[in-house]
Design a protein around this motif. Structure first.
Motif, mmCIF file in Angstrom:
data_model
loop_
_atom_site.group_PDB
_atom_site.id
_atom_site.type_symbol
_atom_site.label_atom_id
_atom_site.label_comp_id
_atom_site.label_asym_id
_atom_site.label_seq_id
_atom_site.Cartn_x
_atom_site.Cartn_y
_atom_site.Cartn_z
ATOM 1 N N THR A 208 0.830 -1.201 0.000
ATOM 2 C CA THR A 208 0.000 0.000 0.000
ATOM 3 C C THR A 208 0.864 1.249 0.000
ATOM 4 O O THR A 208 0.590 2.216 -0.721
ATOM 5 C CB THR A 208 -0.956 0.001 1.212
ATOM 6 O OG1 THR A 208 -1.740 -1.188 1.180
ATOM 7 C CG2 THR A 208 -1.854 1.213 1.205
ATOM 8 N N HIS B 238 -5.734 10.804 -6.253
ATOM 9 C CA HIS B 238 -6.721 9.845 -5.732
ATOM 10 C C HIS B 238 -6.093 8.929 -4.675
ATOM 11 O O HIS B 238 -6.187 7.707 -4.749
ATOM 12 C CB HIS B 238 -7.336 9.012 -6.863
ATOM 13 C CG HIS B 238 -7.905 9.830 -7.967
ATOM 14 N ND1 HIS B 238 -8.973 10.676 -7.775
ATOM 15 C CD2 HIS B 238 -7.558 9.955 -9.268
ATOM 16 C CE1 HIS B 238 -9.262 11.289 -8.904
ATOM 17 N NE2 HIS B 238 -8.415 10.870 -9.824
ATOM 18 N N THR C 297 -6.749 9.060 -1.329
ATOM 19 C CA THR C 297 -7.520 8.944 -0.095
ATOM 20 C C THR C 297 -7.733 7.494 0.324
ATOM 21 O O THR C 297 -7.504 7.143 1.489
ATOM 22 C CB THR C 297 -8.882 9.652 -0.240
ATOM 23 O OG1 THR C 297 -8.651 11.020 -0.581
ATOM 24 C CG2 THR C 297 -9.668 9.591 1.050
ATOM 25 N N ALA C 298 -8.137 6.656 -0.587
ATOM 26 C CA ALA C 298 -8.380 5.245 -0.256
ATOM 27 C C ALA C 298 -7.090 4.556 0.196
ATOM 28 O O ALA C 298 -7.105 3.760 1.140
ATOM 29 C CB ALA C 298 -8.974 4.511 -1.448
ATOM 30 N N ARG D 259 -6.236 5.741 3.712
ATOM 31 C CA ARG D 259 -7.119 5.083 4.691
ATOM 32 C C ARG D 259 -6.694 3.646 4.928
ATOM 33 O O ARG D 259 -6.680 3.160 6.056
ATOM 34 C CB ARG D 259 -8.564 5.136 4.207
ATOM 35 C CG ARG D 259 -9.183 6.484 4.344
ATOM 36 C CD ARG D 259 -10.617 6.471 3.901
ATOM 37 N NE ARG D 259 -11.168 7.808 3.997
ATOM 38 C CZ ARG D 259 -12.138 8.269 3.254
ATOM 39 N NH1 ARG D 259 -12.694 7.488 2.342
ATOM 40 N NH2 ARG D 259 -12.588 9.488 3.407
ATOM 41 N N ARG D 260 -6.363 2.954 3.857
ATOM 42 C CA ARG D 260 -5.903 1.559 3.979
ATOM 43 C C ARG D 260 -4.607 1.487 4.788
ATOM 44 O O ARG D 260 -4.439 0.623 5.627
ATOM 45 C CB ARG D 260 -5.693 0.970 2.585
ATOM 46 C CG ARG D 260 -5.112 -0.417 2.593
ATOM 47 C CD ARG D 260 -6.101 -1.417 2.055
ATOM 48 N NE ARG D 260 -5.497 -2.725 1.907
ATOM 49 C CZ ARG D 260 -5.700 -3.719 2.774
ATOM 50 N NH1 ARG D 260 -6.492 -3.540 3.805
ATOM 51 N NH2 ARG D 260 -5.136 -4.883 2.592
#
Length: 80
Positions: A20, A30, A32-33, A36-37
């Protein structure tokens, strides 16, 4: 340092964290995901019950976890 045997789920969480983080450094938009991960995986790693056991109390154990996770990732990459 003596070889420490980590729980499989802890090593997998560290491997996922590494992947990640790499994806986050490669993808400038992009994110953000991915962020968060990364936070979720960080919490899973930090609060894993292993760290309250004898071998997990050593600060060097966290370094060894990262080393083993990287080694395992390399092994899998060589097989595929």
């Amino acid at each position: 340092m003596a070889h420490i045997f980590f729980p499989r789920d802890l090593v997998q969480a560290q491997r996922d964290w590494n992947r990640t983080y790499e994806a986050l450094t490669e993808q400038p938009v992009h994110t953000t995901a991915l962020r968060r991960r990364l936070r979720l995986l960080s919490c899973q790693i930090v609060w894993h019950p292993f760290w309250s056991t004898g071998p997990g109390r050593s600060p060097a154990a966290r370094v060894e976890l990262r080393r083993q996770a990287r080694a395992r990732t390399r092994e899998v990459a060589e097989v595929t």
